[in-house]
Design a protein around this motif. Structure first.
Motif, PDB file in Angstrom:
ATOM      1  N   ASP A  69       0.813  -1.222   0.000  1.00 41.15           N
ATOM      2  CA  ASP A  69       0.000   0.000   0.000  1.00 41.15           C
ATOM      3  C   ASP A  69       0.847   1.272   0.000  1.00 41.15           C
ATOM      4  O   ASP A  69       0.312   2.379   0.068  1.00 41.15           O
ATOM      5  CB  ASP A  69      -0.965   0.004   1.192  1.00 41.15           C
ATOM      6  CG  ASP A  69      -0.241  -0.022   2.533  1.00 41.15           C
ATOM      7  OD1 ASP A  69       1.009  -0.018   2.560  1.00 41.15           O
ATOM      8  OD2 ASP A  69      -0.939  -0.061   3.574  1.00 41.15           O
ATOM      9  N   ALA A  70       2.174   1.105  -0.073  1.00 41.51           N
ATOM     10  CA  ALA A  70       3.121   2.231  -0.120  1.00 41.51           C
ATOM     11  C   ALA A  70       3.041   3.132   1.108  1.00 41.51           C
ATOM     12  O   ALA A  70       3.344   4.325   1.036  1.00 41.51           O
ATOM     13  CB  ALA A  70       2.916   3.048  -1.394  1.00 41.51           C
ATOM     14  N   ILE A 152       5.039   6.313  -0.100  1.00 36.78           N
ATOM     15  CA  ILE A 152       6.472   6.036   0.028  1.00 36.78           C
ATOM     16  C   ILE A 152       6.984   5.404  -1.250  1.00 36.78           C
ATOM     17  O   ILE A 152       6.341   4.522  -1.829  1.00 36.78           O
ATOM     18  CB  ILE A 152       6.750   5.128   1.240  1.00 36.78           C
ATOM     19  CG1 ILE A 152       6.477   5.905   2.529  1.00 36.78           C
ATOM     20  CG2 ILE A 152       8.205   4.646   1.231  1.00 36.78           C
ATOM     21  CD1 ILE A 152       6.659   5.115   3.779  1.00 36.78           C
ATOM     22  N   ALA A 153       8.143   5.876  -1.705  1.00 36.33           N
ATOM     23  CA  ALA A 153       8.771   5.337  -2.906  1.00 36.33           C
ATOM     24  C   ALA A 153      10.217   4.980  -2.602  1.00 36.33           C
ATOM     25  O   ALA A 153      10.803   5.478  -1.635  1.00 36.33           O
ATOM     26  CB  ALA A 153       8.713   6.362  -4.038  1.00 36.33           C
ATOM     27  N   LEU A 165      15.138   6.148  -0.174  1.00 34.11           N
ATOM     28  CA  LEU A 165      13.784   5.997   0.353  1.00 34.11           C
ATOM     29  C   LEU A 165      13.195   7.389   0.465  1.00 34.11           C
ATOM     30  O   LEU A 165      13.858   8.326   0.922  1.00 34.11           O
ATOM     31  CB  LEU A 165      13.815   5.315   1.726  1.00 34.11           C
ATOM     32  CG  LEU A 165      12.463   4.824   2.253  1.00 34.11           C
ATOM     33  CD1 LEU A 165      11.957   3.666   1.396  1.00 34.11           C
ATOM     34  CD2 LEU A 165      12.587   4.367   3.706  1.00 34.11           C
ATOM     35  N   LEU A 166      11.945   7.519   0.053  1.00 34.05           N
ATOM     36  CA  LEU A 166      11.340   8.833  -0.117  1.00 34.05           C
ATOM     37  C   LEU A 166       9.907   8.833   0.381  1.00 34.05           C
ATOM     38  O   LEU A 166       9.147   7.918   0.100  1.00 34.05           O
ATOM     39  CB  LEU A 166      11.381   9.158  -1.625  1.00 34.05           C
ATOM     40  CG  LEU A 166      10.719  10.398  -2.166  1.00 34.05           C
ATOM     41  CD1 LEU A 166      11.442  11.640  -1.686  1.00 34.05           C
ATOM     42  CD2 LEU A 166      10.729  10.348  -3.695  1.00 34.05           C
ATOM     43  N   LEU A 168       6.442  11.007   0.300  1.00 38.53           N
ATOM     44  CA  LEU A 168       5.724  12.074  -0.389  1.00 38.53           C
ATOM     45  C   LEU A 168       4.324  12.232   0.198  1.00 38.53           C
ATOM     46  O   LEU A 168       3.758  11.264   0.712  1.00 38.53           O
ATOM     47  CB  LEU A 168       5.592  11.746  -1.877  1.00 38.53           C
ATOM     48  CG  LEU A 168       6.879  11.541  -2.675  1.00 38.53           C
ATOM     49  CD1 LEU A 168       6.589  10.783  -3.962  1.00 38.53           C
ATOM     50  CD2 LEU A 168       7.516  12.870  -2.999  1.00 38.53           C
ATOM     51  N   THR A 169       3.758  13.426   0.068  1.00 34.69           N
ATOM     52  CA  THR A 169       2.400  13.644   0.568  1.00 34.69           C
ATOM     53  C   THR A 169       1.353  13.028  -0.351  1.00 34.69           C
ATOM     54  O   THR A 169       0.200  12.863   0.031  1.00 34.69           O
ATOM     55  CB  THR A 169       2.097  15.143   0.715  1.00 34.69           C
ATOM     56  OG1 THR A 169       2.279  15.785  -0.563  1.00 34.69           O
ATOM     57  CG2 THR A 169       3.005  15.797   1.747  1.00 34.69           C
ATOM     58  N   GLY A 170       1.749  12.686  -1.559  1.00 35.82           N
ATOM     59  CA  GLY A 170       0.810  12.092  -2.515  1.00 35.82           C
ATOM     60  C   GLY A 170       1.550  11.605  -3.737  1.00 35.82           C
ATOM     61  O   GLY A 170       2.694  11.169  -3.637  1.00 35.82           O
ATOM     62  N   GLY A 171       0.926  11.703  -4.893  1.00 33.56           N
ATOM     63  CA  GLY A 171       1.554  11.240  -6.118  1.00 33.56           C
ATOM     64  C   GLY A 171       1.358   9.750  -6.322  1.00 33.56           C
ATOM     65  O   GLY A 171       0.663   9.083  -5.560  1.00 33.56           O
ATOM     66  N   ASP A 172       1.997   9.231  -7.359  1.00 33.98           N
ATOM     67  CA  ASP A 172       1.865   7.816  -7.677  1.00 33.98           C
ATOM     68  C   ASP A 172       3.247   7.162  -7.741  1.00 33.98           C
ATOM     69  O   ASP A 172       4.264   7.805  -7.483  1.00 33.98           O
ATOM     70  CB  ASP A 172       1.108   7.617  -8.998  1.00 33.98           C
ATOM     71  CG  ASP A 172       1.753   8.357 -10.170  1.00 33.98           C
ATOM     72  OD1 ASP A 172       2.940   8.741 -10.061  1.00 33.98           O
ATOM     73  OD2 ASP A 172       1.083   8.552 -11.194  1.00 33.98           O
ATOM     74  N   GLU A 173       3.263   5.885  -8.110  1.00 41.03           N
ATOM     75  CA  GLU A 173       4.519   5.122  -8.145  1.00 41.03           C
ATOM     76  C   GLU A 173       5.520   5.713  -9.133  1.00 41.03           C
ATOM     77  O   GLU A 173       6.713   5.795  -8.856  1.00 41.03           O
ATOM     78  CB  GLU A 173       4.215   3.665  -8.514  1.00 41.03           C
ATOM     79  CG  GLU A 173       5.421   2.751  -8.439  1.00 41.03           C
ATOM     80  CD  GLU A 173       5.084   1.304  -8.736  1.00 41.03           C
ATOM     81  OE1 GLU A 173       6.019   0.500  -8.912  1.00 41.03           O
ATOM     82  OE2 GLU A 173       3.879   0.966  -8.792  1.00 41.03           O
TER      83      GLU A 173
END
Length: 289
Positions: A69-70, A152-153, A165-166, A168-173
């Motif tokens: 689920d990232a 998380i990416a 490791l990153l 983010l508040t949103g976005g996609d893969e």
């Protein structure tokens, strides 16, 4: 005295990963009792591993794990002595298992990680056993774990030479991977200007001021020159101001839009570890004497 068969040796070898002759010795020493033979090998393995404790382990890999689920991510550096061992299937399986375990167990630090258990064995024991069977010193150096309400990416480069490791508040893969690749390639020191270390900034200003004076620039314009060069410095060290690696006409901030980076970690394999300089000719000569 029990008869030690090839099948018994094969079974013990598959269970422990130890060498064939070691398995045969273990079974002979324990009268064919597999459970006792496993203990015997562990004891001998621990002994062998301890002899390797003083070796320098600066190779290995940085491994990343992100939950389906990232929302949880892990970056961990596991070291060994050679590139060859780092490509060993057992080494790769171990680092993957440890990364997933960190995600679930959330240990506070390395001591807590080493003391935690995977399938009834402590992580420290698993590392020691790997040292014995792989034949090189294996060590856990560092890890970071993120838990996020956003996304998380992660990204690993060159088989684990660099890992990112990153959070983010949103976005996609796809966006996450692009920004993680940016961090791997451009090595920013901070997300934005507010995160730049104050002492590092002052040091940079002092260096730039001296450069300008050495260039023979008048004192009255030096401060303005330094101010301009500091803006360039920010573009180099602040992630948001860096030129995007896939399109240099855009900054990372342009690519992210409304999405924010809340945290990132970049590990470069072996950074800060003083590697032993091997004299291979002398080593070979010593072995054939």
């Amino acid at each position: 005295m029990a008869q030690i068969t090839a099948a018994m040796v094969k079974e013990l070898r598959e269970t422990t990963g130890a060498g064939m002759m070691d398995c045969k010795k273990a079974l002979s020493a324990t009268d064919g009792d597999k459970a006792k033979a496993i203990d015997w090998l562990r004891e001998k393995g621990i002994s062998k591993a301890e002899k390797k404790a003083g070796r320098i382990a600066a190779e290995g890999a940085v491994a990343a794990y992100v939950s389906a689920d990232a929302k949880v991510g892990v970056l961990v550096e596991v070291n060994c002595e050679t590139d060859f061992a780092a490509g060993n299937e057992q080494f790769r399986t171990l680092e993957k298992k440890i990364a997933e375990h960190i995600a679930k167990a959330a240990p506070a630090d390395l001591d807590a990680l080493n003391a935690s258990e995977i399938d009834g064995k402590t992580v420290a024991t698993l590392v020691t056993e790997a040292t014995a069977t792989i034949g090189e010193k294996i060590s856990l150096r560092r890890f970071v774990r993120y838990e996020s309400a956003g996304h998380i990416a992660s990204y690993t480069h060159m088989g684990g030479k660099i890992g990112v490791l990153l959070d983010l508040t949103g976005g996609d893969e796809a966006l996450g991977k692009d920004v993680a690749m940016q961090i791997a390639a451009a090595n920013p020191l901070a997300i934005d200007r507010s995160g730049v270390d104050a002492s590092a900034l002052e040091h940079e200003k002092e260096v730039l001021r001296k450069q300008a004076l050495e260039e023979g620039k008048p004192e009255k314009i030096v401060d303005k020159m330094v101010e301009g060069r500091i803006k360039k410095y920010y573009k180099e060290v602040c992630l948001m101001e860096q030129a995007f690696i896939k399109d240099s006409d855009k900054t990372v901030a342009d690519v992210l839009g409304d999405v924010k980076v809340t945290a990132f970690t970049r590990y470069q394999l072996g950074e800060g570890i003083e590697k032993k300089q091997e004299n291979f000719a002398a080593e070979v000569a010593a072995q054939i004497k």
